[in-house]
Design a protein around this motif. Structure first.
Motif, PDB file in Angstrom:
ATOM      1  N   UNK A 146       1.985   7.414  -0.118  1.00 60.63           N
ATOM      2  CA  UNK A 146       2.727   7.089  -1.258  1.00 60.63           C
ATOM      3  C   UNK A 146       3.021   5.691  -1.594  1.00 60.63           C
ATOM      4  N   UNK A 147       3.289   4.849  -0.535  1.00 59.38           N
ATOM      5  CA  UNK A 147       3.900   3.543  -0.853  1.00 59.38           C
ATOM      6  C   UNK A 147       2.771   2.563  -0.782  1.00 59.38           C
ATOM      7  N   UNK A 148       1.621   2.597  -0.472  1.00 63.53           N
ATOM      8  CA  UNK A 148       0.611   1.793  -0.461  1.00 63.53           C
ATOM      9  C   UNK A 148       0.393   0.834   0.527  1.00 63.53           C
ATOM     10  N   UNK A 153      14.544  -7.014   2.430  1.00 66.87           N
ATOM     11  CA  UNK A 153      14.717  -5.463   2.783  1.00 66.87           C
ATOM     12  C   UNK A 153      14.998  -4.895   1.156  1.00 66.87           C
ATOM     13  N   UNK A 154      13.764  -3.784   1.410  1.00 67.38           N
ATOM     14  CA  UNK A 154      13.755  -2.839   0.122  1.00 67.38           C
ATOM     15  C   UNK A 154      14.147  -1.565   0.254  1.00 67.38           C
ATOM     16  N   UNK A 168       6.343  -0.283  -4.135  1.00 65.35           N
ATOM     17  CA  UNK A 168       7.167  -0.839  -2.811  1.00 65.35           C
ATOM     18  C   UNK A 168       6.632  -2.435  -2.603  1.00 65.35           C
ATOM     19  N   UNK A 169       7.614  -2.991  -2.494  1.00 73.88           N
ATOM     20  CA  UNK A 169       7.255  -4.573  -2.227  1.00 73.88           C
ATOM     21  C   UNK A 169       6.569  -4.727  -1.166  1.00 73.88           C
ATOM     22  N   UNK A 170       6.539  -3.931  -0.051  1.00 79.71           N
ATOM     23  CA  UNK A 170       5.721  -4.183   1.068  1.00 79.71           C
ATOM     24  C   UNK A 170       4.094  -4.019   0.792  1.00 79.71           C
ATOM     25  N   UNK A 171       3.678  -3.220  -0.378  1.00 84.84           N
ATOM     26  CA  UNK A 171       2.347  -3.016  -0.749  1.00 84.84           C
ATOM     27  C   UNK A 171       1.701  -4.340  -1.558  1.00 84.84           C
ATOM     28  N   UNK A 172       2.594  -5.365  -1.903  1.00 86.63           N
ATOM     29  CA  UNK A 172       2.122  -6.615  -2.469  1.00 86.63           C
ATOM     30  C   UNK A 172       1.900  -7.679  -1.333  1.00 86.63           C
ATOM     31  N   UNK A 173       0.596  -7.884  -1.727  1.00 88.38           N
ATOM     32  CA  UNK A 173       0.072  -9.200  -0.653  1.00 88.38           C
ATOM     33  C   UNK A 173       0.250  -8.863   0.642  1.00 88.38           C
ATOM     34  N   UNK A 174       0.848 -10.034   1.324  1.00 82.71           N
ATOM     35  CA  UNK A 174       0.721  -9.766   2.802  1.00 82.71           C
ATOM     36  C   UNK A 174       2.455  -9.289   3.205  1.00 82.71           C
ATOM     37  N   UNK A 175       3.403  -8.791   2.048  1.00 78.09           N
ATOM     38  CA  UNK A 175       4.539  -8.610   2.308  1.00 78.09           C
ATOM     39  C   UNK A 175       4.915  -7.437   3.208  1.00 78.09           C
ATOM     40  N   UNK A 176       4.031  -6.769   3.724  1.00 79.04           N
ATOM     41  CA  UNK A 176       4.061  -5.632   4.660  1.00 79.04           C
ATOM     42  C   UNK A 176       4.697  -6.174   6.049  1.00 79.04           C
ATOM     43  N   UNK A 177       3.977  -7.415   6.171  1.00 82.73           N
ATOM     44  CA  UNK A 177       4.569  -8.141   7.538  1.00 82.73           C
ATOM     45  C   UNK A 177       5.886  -8.611   7.521  1.00 82.73           C
ATOM     46  N   UNK A 181      10.983   1.300   7.805  1.00 85.72           N
ATOM     47  CA  UNK A 181       9.646   0.861   8.343  1.00 85.72           C
ATOM     48  C   UNK A 181       9.646  -0.670   8.297  1.00 85.72           C
ATOM     49  N   UNK A 182       9.315  -1.375   9.327  1.00 79.80           N
ATOM     50  CA  UNK A 182       9.276  -2.828   9.293  1.00 79.80           C
ATOM     51  C   UNK A 182       8.298  -3.199  10.431  1.00 79.80           C
TER      52      UNK A 182
END
Ligand code: PMP
Ligand code: GLU
Length: 385
Positions: free
Chosen positions: A84-86, A199-200, A215-224, A247-248
């Motif tokens: 769901x969050x990509x 922090x999202x 989800x901001x974590x799905x943009x570029x390398x933001x998951x890291x 999730x982090x």
């Protein structure tokens, strides 16, 4: 008092919880108060989720669980995030917590050193600032425009050598604003350029009316670089269960796990089985509750537009955020005493002059509350017409 910690004495109590407690006390005294203050769904937790918890108890799941949570829940969360969050994540990147609020508090403790700065996009939810302060950090406020309630380039002015993190909350409590890709990309670019964490807080992701959740974590390398916070309270009407998650990157989760181990140990074992059922079970209940919130939202927005009251976007969550046209604390106090309607003053969210109205209350009560507010609208103190 000398015995008390200055750090704790220095933080504010939770305005949302204080007002809700006050309204409840008035109801106990036999006063017919309508509470549009707290953000708590009026629905009961769906039956299949409650059954899963009861089954767990009947199986005898009354023992300690692993400190990050039962593997079945961590697995369910991982699958949900990917679907769901990509963005991709492993179960090692997940921690189940006693509510999203505790995930936020532990993430702040895990990441902040004394004096580190955390940027809040105001109006911001009541508990972010105390969580930063309790972790030894310092809040830097960035006020969003009262037209869009989205961040813009001026955010760059808030960055200093001490900036560590930007808190994103979409859909927003209290404004209901849903951040579009442009707003999230702006924050993502700043995080990348200045090596900051995001922090999202996505606890209202399932309550969006006509827009998409990103989800901001799905943009570029933001998951890291992102700590994604979520929970079960709002989407599944599970406020009293106290279940959330983060999730982090693994290193942050490791630090949070130590804090959890020395604090609450882990979320309650059989409660976590309710979480598994919520994520893995039929999602029709979420759609049903959302539909009901949506019709309440439309009713309130129509009312405020007819009254020519300025309102924030309300594209998500279950709050109407309106211009009080006066001192928000006085207006809220006046409505409580005169109209018997409890609402939350915008000052609680660092937005003086605004009022938050929660529509997580049954429609007949919302209609009655609006009739009461209308009857005293022009009498409220300090009213600038
Ligand atoms: N974040 C936001 C924006 C909220 O409104 C809430 C409301 N309780 C929370 C986090 C915390 O949720 P909980 O601890 O009930 O999971
Ligand atoms: N988050 C909800 C609110 O804003 C519940 C109360 C709280 O935890 O602050 O009203």
């Amino acid at each position: 008092m000398k015995a008390l910690s200055e750090k704790v004495s220095g933080i504010a109590s939770s305005a949302t919880l204080d007002i809700a407690d006050r309204a409840k006390a008035m109801v106990r005294q036999g006063i017919d108060v309508i509470s549009l203050s707290i953000g708590e769904p009026d629905f009961d937790t769906p039956t299949h989720i409650r059954e899963a918890c009861c089954d767990s108890l009947r199986r005898g799941d009354t023992h300690y669980a692993p400190s990050r949570g039962i593997p079945e829940l961590l697995q369910a969360i991982t699958g949900k995030i990917q679907a769901e969050n990509g963005f991709a994540c492993s179960t090692e990147q997940v921690i189940a917590t006693a509510g999203a609020k505790h995930a936020i508090a532990m993430a702040m403790e895990a990441c902040l050193n004394p004096g580190d700065e955390v940027i809040l996009l105001d109006p911001a939810w009541v508990s972010y600032e105390p969580c930063v302060q309790l972790a030894g950090g310092r809040v830097v406020h960035h006020r969003m425009s009262e037209k869009t309630f989205l961040p813009d380039d001026r955010l760059l002015d808030r960055i200093t050598g001490k900036t560590k993190m930007i808190v994103v909350n979409s859909p927003s409590n209290p404004t209901g604003a849903v951040f579009d890709r442009k707003a999230l990309k702006l924050i993502a670019d700043i995080c990348t350029d200045y090596e900051l964490l995001a922090m999202s807080d996505e606890i209202y992701e399932k309550l969006i009316y006509g827009k998409e959740h990103i989800s901001i974590a799905s943009i570029g390398d933001m998951a890291g670089k992102t700590i994604t916070i979520n929970g079960f309270s709002k989407a599944y009407a599970m406020t009293g269960w106290r279940l959330g998650y983060a999730v982090a990157p693994v290193e942050i989760i490791r630090q949070m796990t130590k804090i959890q181990q020395h604090g609450v140990t882990h979320p309650t074992t059989f409660v976590m089985w309710g979480g598994v059922a919520a994520i893995s079970g039929d999602q029709a209940c979420v759609g049903m509750m959302k539909k009901e919130f949506e019709s309440r939202r439309m009713f309130l927005m129509d009312e405020f537009s007819e009254m020519k009251v300025q309102a924030a976007p309300a594209d998500g969550a279950f709050y109407a955020f309106i211009n009080a046209r006066g001192d928000d604390v006085d207006v809220a106090e006046f409505w409580l005493n005169k109209a018997r309607v409890a609402v939350t003053p915008g000052s609680a969210f660092n937005a003086p002059g605004w009022i938050r109205i929660s529509y997580a209350t049954a429609m007949p009560r919302i209609r009655e509350a609006m009739a009461r507010i209308r009857s005293v609208w022009n009498e409220a103190p300090d009213r600038k017409r």
